[in-house]
Design a protein around this motif. Structure first.
Motif, PDB file in Angstrom:
ATOM      1  N   GLU A  45       0.673  -0.663   0.286  1.00 42.50           N
ATOM      2  CA  GLU A  45       0.438  -0.339  -0.042  1.00 42.50           C
ATOM      3  C   GLU A  45       0.930   1.566  -0.321  1.00 42.50           C
ATOM      4  N   GLN A  46       1.611   1.134   0.878  1.00 44.32           N
ATOM      5  CA  GLN A  46       3.032   2.185   0.883  1.00 44.32           C
ATOM      6  C   GLN A  46       3.428   2.992  -0.576  1.00 44.32           C
ATOM      7  N   ILE A  47       3.388   1.752  -1.242  1.00 51.31           N
ATOM      8  CA  ILE A  47       4.338   1.774  -2.614  1.00 51.31           C
ATOM      9  C   ILE A  47       3.251   2.703  -3.489  1.00 51.31           C
ATOM     10  N   ILE A  48       2.122   2.220  -3.374  1.00 48.74           N
ATOM     11  CA  ILE A  48       1.187   2.392  -4.045  1.00 48.74           C
ATOM     12  C   ILE A  48       1.269   4.622  -4.054  1.00 48.74           C
ATOM     13  N   GLN A  49       1.732   4.440  -3.020  1.00 50.22           N
ATOM     14  CA  GLN A  49       0.692   5.744  -2.408  1.00 50.22           C
ATOM     15  C   GLN A  49       1.956   6.667  -2.137  1.00 50.22           C
ATOM     16  N   GLU A  50       3.199   6.077  -1.920  1.00 53.87           N
ATOM     17  CA  GLU A  50       4.256   7.027  -2.847  1.00 53.87           C
ATOM     18  C   GLU A  50       5.018   7.696  -4.563  1.00 53.87           C
ATOM     19  N   ALA A  99       6.049  -0.253 -10.615  1.00 57.26           N
ATOM     20  CA  ALA A  99       6.063  -0.932  -9.358  1.00 57.26           C
ATOM     21  C   ALA A  99       4.866  -0.693  -8.287  1.00 57.26           C
ATOM     22  N   VAL A 100       4.004  -0.363  -8.875  1.00 57.01           N
ATOM     23  CA  VAL A 100       3.025  -0.153  -8.148  1.00 57.01           C
ATOM     24  C   VAL A 100       1.744  -1.246  -9.166  1.00 57.01           C
ATOM     25  N   ILE A 102       2.935  -4.243  -9.696  1.00 54.69           N
ATOM     26  CA  ILE A 102       3.562  -5.328  -8.768  1.00 54.69           C
ATOM     27  C   ILE A 102       2.607  -5.074  -7.288  1.00 54.69           C
ATOM     28  N   ALA A 103       2.480  -4.157  -6.256  1.00 55.08           N
ATOM     29  CA  ALA A 103       2.409  -3.372  -5.113  1.00 55.08           C
ATOM     30  C   ALA A 103       1.071  -4.512  -5.365  1.00 55.08           C
ATOM     31  N   LYS A 104      -0.013  -4.251  -6.306  1.00 55.35           N
ATOM     32  CA  LYS A 104      -1.087  -3.971  -6.305  1.00 55.35           C
ATOM     33  C   LYS A 104      -1.613  -5.450  -6.859  1.00 55.35           C
ATOM     34  N   SER A 105      -0.874  -6.912  -7.040  1.00 52.11           N
ATOM     35  CA  SER A 105      -0.609  -7.637  -7.023  1.00 52.11           C
ATOM     36  C   SER A 105      -1.131  -8.619  -6.208  1.00 52.11           C
ATOM     37  N   VAL A 106       0.327  -7.981  -5.616  1.00 57.10           N
ATOM     38  CA  VAL A 106       0.685  -8.600  -3.891  1.00 57.10           C
ATOM     39  C   VAL A 106      -0.843  -8.410  -3.047  1.00 57.10           C
TER      40      VAL A 106
END
Length: 219
Positions: A45-50, A99-100, A102-106
């Motif tokens: 979630e942090q990756i998406i926000q940043e 990268a976002v 990937i984070a969403k897939s996680v």
């Protein structure tokens, strides 16, 4: 202050912003893969926000480039550096987006048991990040040979991507209930493969910047 001095100062600023943008994108990719390996949904979630920080830097670069072209008197070599900077920033912004993804897939995978140990995906990410490290070094040092050698490493990423996808597809018949997780791991692998592709694009932009030649390193 002379026009040339101001131009050189702005070109240095362009380089600084690009380096900062690359560093943020590298961190985002590293964290996204780490969040997968550890199933850390909060980190994802942090990756998406940043990601907005990377987008803001791209906008700052675009505004600086408009100012450079409109207010300065760039010669041919300066224009190539400006155009290359614009194209590189676009590729780096896309790496941040990947990268976002990937984070969403996680987040879609969640914290349930994984169908197989996460080994090849981090290895693929490490290869792509190594390419990114080398390509930004090639940009800073205007090193064409390093740019070309970096692009060649894309073949190794492609090979590992093919192996990973094959193994995931082979799991489908025996694990029909894991369709979502297999699909998401496939998406993650594809996003990492695309990161290497964008890095190869950056190598092409560096060659254009230094030599004024358009080359296709994806061939």
């Amino acid at each position: 202050m002379s026009i040339r001095t101001t131009l050189d100062k702005d070109l240095d600023r362009l380089k600084e912003l690009l380096i900062e943008m690359v560093n943020l994108s590298k961190i985002a990719v590293e964290k996204s893969v780490q969040s997968l390996a550890t199933q850390n949904l909060e980190m994802a979630e942090q990756i998406i926000q940043e990601d907005q920080k990377i987008n803001d830097l791209e906008e700052e670069i675009n505004n600086l480039i408009i100012q450079l072209i409109a207010q300065q008197q760039p010669v041919a070599s300066d224009l190539r550096a400006i155009i290359a900077g614009l194209k590189i920033s676009n590729d780096v912004e896309r790496i941040g987006d990947l990268a976002v993804n990937i984070a969403k897939s996680v987040i879609h995978i969640g914290d349930g048991p994984l169908i197989k140990p996460i080994v090849d995906i981090p290895k693929m990410a490490e290869m792509a990040l190594n390419m990114l490290n080398n390509v930004i070094k090639a940009y800073i040092e205007k090193d064409i040979e390093l740019a070309i050698e970096t692009a060649k490493e894309d073949d190794e990423v492609d090979a590992l991507y093919g192996k990973t996808i094959k193994e995931l597809l082979e799991l489908m018949p025996s694990k029909p209930d894991a369709f979502n997780q297999i699909s998401q791991l496939s998406f993650v692998s594809r996003n990492i493969e695309r990161i290497a592709d964008h890095t190869t694009n950056m190598s092409e932009h560096i060659i254009y910047m230094v030599k004024g030649k358009n080359v296709d390193l994806n061939a």
